[in-house]
Design a protein around this motif. Structure first.
Motif, PDB file in Angstrom:
ATOM      1  N   ALA A 259       0.833  -1.208   0.000  1.00  0.00           N
ATOM      2  CA  ALA A 259       0.000   0.000   0.000  1.00  0.00           C
ATOM      3  C   ALA A 259       0.863   1.252   0.000  1.00  0.00           C
ATOM      4  O   ALA A 259       0.579   2.221  -0.724  1.00  0.00           O
ATOM      5  CB  ALA A 259      -0.926  -0.005   1.209  1.00  0.00           C
ATOM      6  N   TYR A 263       1.097   4.091  -2.929  1.00  0.00           N
ATOM      7  CA  TYR A 263       0.858   5.514  -2.633  1.00  0.00           C
ATOM      8  C   TYR A 263       2.033   6.368  -3.079  1.00  0.00           C
ATOM      9  O   TYR A 263       1.854   7.453  -3.647  1.00  0.00           O
ATOM     10  CB  TYR A 263       0.610   5.696  -1.141  1.00  0.00           C
ATOM     11  CG  TYR A 263       0.341   7.121  -0.761  1.00  0.00           C
ATOM     12  CD1 TYR A 263      -0.901   7.707  -0.996  1.00  0.00           C
ATOM     13  CD2 TYR A 263       1.342   7.907  -0.175  1.00  0.00           C
ATOM     14  CE1 TYR A 263      -1.149   9.033  -0.657  1.00  0.00           C
ATOM     15  CE2 TYR A 263       1.103   9.231   0.174  1.00  0.00           C
ATOM     16  CZ  TYR A 263      -0.137   9.783  -0.080  1.00  0.00           C
ATOM     17  OH  TYR A 263      -0.363  11.103   0.245  1.00  0.00           O
ATOM     18  N   GLU A 268      -3.788   6.308  -5.154  1.00  0.00           N
ATOM     19  CA  GLU A 268      -4.454   6.664  -3.902  1.00  0.00           C
ATOM     20  C   GLU A 268      -4.908   5.439  -3.127  1.00  0.00           C
ATOM     21  O   GLU A 268      -4.868   5.417  -1.892  1.00  0.00           O
ATOM     22  CB  GLU A 268      -5.649   7.574  -4.193  1.00  0.00           C
ATOM     23  CG  GLU A 268      -6.314   8.123  -2.949  1.00  0.00           C
ATOM     24  CD  GLU A 268      -7.420   9.114  -3.286  1.00  0.00           C
ATOM     25  OE1 GLU A 268      -8.068   9.605  -2.347  1.00  0.00           O
ATOM     26  OE2 GLU A 268      -7.637   9.376  -4.498  1.00  0.00           O
ATOM     27  N   TYR A 269      -5.313   4.396  -3.850  1.00  0.00           N
ATOM     28  CA  TYR A 269      -5.816   3.194  -3.193  1.00  0.00           C
ATOM     29  C   TYR A 269      -4.979   1.982  -3.606  1.00  0.00           C
ATOM     30  O   TYR A 269      -4.580   1.860  -4.783  1.00  0.00           O
ATOM     31  CB  TYR A 269      -7.273   2.945  -3.561  1.00  0.00           C
ATOM     32  CG  TYR A 269      -8.188   4.084  -3.166  1.00  0.00           C
ATOM     33  CD1 TYR A 269      -8.523   4.304  -1.832  1.00  0.00           C
ATOM     34  CD2 TYR A 269      -8.706   4.947  -4.136  1.00  0.00           C
ATOM     35  CE1 TYR A 269      -9.354   5.357  -1.459  1.00  0.00           C
ATOM     36  CE2 TYR A 269      -9.538   5.999  -3.775  1.00  0.00           C
ATOM     37  CZ  TYR A 269      -9.850   6.206  -2.434  1.00  0.00           C
ATOM     38  OH  TYR A 269     -10.679   7.240  -2.077  1.00  0.00           O
ATOM     39  N   PRO A 270      -4.710   1.047  -2.670  1.00  0.00           N
ATOM     40  CA  PRO A 270      -3.921  -0.150  -2.997  1.00  0.00           C
ATOM     41  C   PRO A 270      -4.499  -0.956  -4.158  1.00  0.00           C
ATOM     42  O   PRO A 270      -3.753  -1.519  -4.961  1.00  0.00           O
ATOM     43  CB  PRO A 270      -3.951  -0.954  -1.689  1.00  0.00           C
ATOM     44  CG  PRO A 270      -4.169   0.070  -0.624  1.00  0.00           C
ATOM     45  CD  PRO A 270      -5.066   1.108  -1.241  1.00  0.00           C
ATOM     46  N   SER A 271      -5.840  -1.012  -4.253  1.00  0.00           N
ATOM     47  CA  SER A 271      -6.455  -1.790  -5.326  1.00  0.00           C
ATOM     48  C   SER A 271      -6.102  -1.218  -6.698  1.00  0.00           C
ATOM     49  O   SER A 271      -5.918  -1.975  -7.670  1.00  0.00           O
ATOM     50  CB  SER A 271      -7.976  -1.836  -5.143  1.00  0.00           C
ATOM     51  OG  SER A 271      -8.531  -0.522  -5.160  1.00  0.00           O
ATOM     52  N   TYR A 272      -5.992   0.127  -6.798  1.00  0.00           N
ATOM     53  CA  TYR A 272      -5.609   0.740  -8.065  1.00  0.00           C
ATOM     54  C   TYR A 272      -4.198   0.303  -8.465  1.00  0.00           C
ATOM     55  O   TYR A 272      -3.938  -0.026  -9.626  1.00  0.00           O
ATOM     56  CB  TYR A 272      -5.659   2.261  -7.964  1.00  0.00           C
ATOM     57  CG  TYR A 272      -7.041   2.859  -7.818  1.00  0.00           C
ATOM     58  CD1 TYR A 272      -8.183   2.067  -7.862  1.00  0.00           C
ATOM     59  CD2 TYR A 272      -7.206   4.223  -7.628  1.00  0.00           C
ATOM     60  CE1 TYR A 272      -9.446   2.612  -7.726  1.00  0.00           C
ATOM     61  CE2 TYR A 272      -8.472   4.789  -7.485  1.00  0.00           C
ATOM     62  CZ  TYR A 272      -9.585   3.970  -7.539  1.00  0.00           C
ATOM     63  OH  TYR A 272     -10.835   4.518  -7.400  1.00  0.00           O
TER      64      TYR A 272
END
Length: 290
Positions: A259, A263, A268-272
């Motif tokens: 994560a 970032y 912004e998000y770990p899934s992205y």
């Protein structure tokens, strides 16, 4: 005399410079006294006398005499010395050093440092004497133990800035003949300046072709055409390849969480980050650590 490109680094610790946020020094005929920083942290004001050629973004200017140069850390530049006599002063500083509070105007808004502006000013003999005196005062002051030294140094820098804003900028810029090669070189240089990622709480700022075009003061279509013409790859492909390369290095050589790595690379998000990484490499990030 054969032209010499200034690419050396001055002998002082840039980690210490990051901590203090400021350094002033005198320039002499030794090219190694003119630093080229690979990071984007530092602004620069340089006064020099001599014949030289400055590449700045996709423009260039030949100078003969005494000038002030204002370097924006988001715009790559190089400096060619064209005469045996080359002297002057320079100071480098972070925006955090100069801005004492959040209400202060960002250096990005200052006409002297604003992207797309003209960073070169010719000095008269009287202006040279005055500005030289300010640099000498800064050199003397940075060695003292005066408790309000930083405030005084900031005042000297601001005085140089305000004196310069009263001058007329040089308008002798010209476009390089091979514009595509030049803008591509600038893009690749600026891309590399974003790396390596050194802190997980300081995420990548330039992530798209539009970001780079804006930083280089060119239209994104012009940047895309130039990069594709010269390298055969799109601007986005170069950015993507470099982000993935950095992601692999961080996964393999740091103990940061997935994560945190995502970032730091602008996700912004770990899934992205996971989806992006898997789409481009065929695997998920955590598998590189097993």
């Amino acid at each position: 005399m054969e032209n010499q490109t200034v690419t050396g680094t001055i002998d002082f610790n840039t980690s210490e410079l990051k901590l203090k946020g400021f350094k002033v020094y005198e320039i002499n005929n030794d090219l190694s006294t003119i630093p080229t920083y690979n990071r984007r942290d530092f602004y620069k004001i340089c006064m020099h006398t001599g014949q030289s050629f400055i590449h700045y973004a996709d423009r260039g200017i030949e100078v003969d005499g005494t000038i002030l140069f204002f370097g924006n850390p988001y715009i790559p530049y190089s400096w060619e010395k064209n005469s045996p006599e080359f002297s002057g002063f320079a100071c480098v500083f972070t925006e955090e050093f100069l801005r004492v509070n959040d209400r202060s105007e960002s250096l990005h808004e200052c006409p002297l440092f604003k992207i797309g502006g003209t960073p070169v000013f010719y000095l008269s003999a009287e202006q040279k004497q005055f500005i030289s005196g300010l640099f000498r005062k800064m050199i003397e002051e940075q060695e003292t133990d005066y408790v309000f030294k930083d405030d005084l140094l900031r005042n000297y820098i601001n005085l140089i800035i305000h004196e310069s804003m009263k001058m007329q900028p040089s308008e002798n810029f010209f476009k390089h003949k091979n514009a595509s090669s030049r803008i591509t070189s600038l893009f690749l240089d600026l891309l590399e300046r974003q790396f390596p990622i050194e802190a997980k709480d300081n995420p990548l700022k330039l992530k798209t072709a539009q970001d780079y075009a804006q930083s280089l003061s060119v239209h994104v279509n012009h940047l895309n055409r130039s990069v594709k013409e010269v390298t055969g790859k799109s601007t986005t492909a170069h950015i993507t390849d470099r982000i993935i390369s950095e992601a692999k290095a961080l996964l393999q050589h740091t103990d940061w969480s997935v994560a945190d790595i995502g970032y730091s690379l602008g996700f912004e998000y770990p899934s992205y980050f996971n989806n992006y990484f898997k789409r481009l490499t065929g695997t998920i990030p955590k598998l590189l650590r097993t």
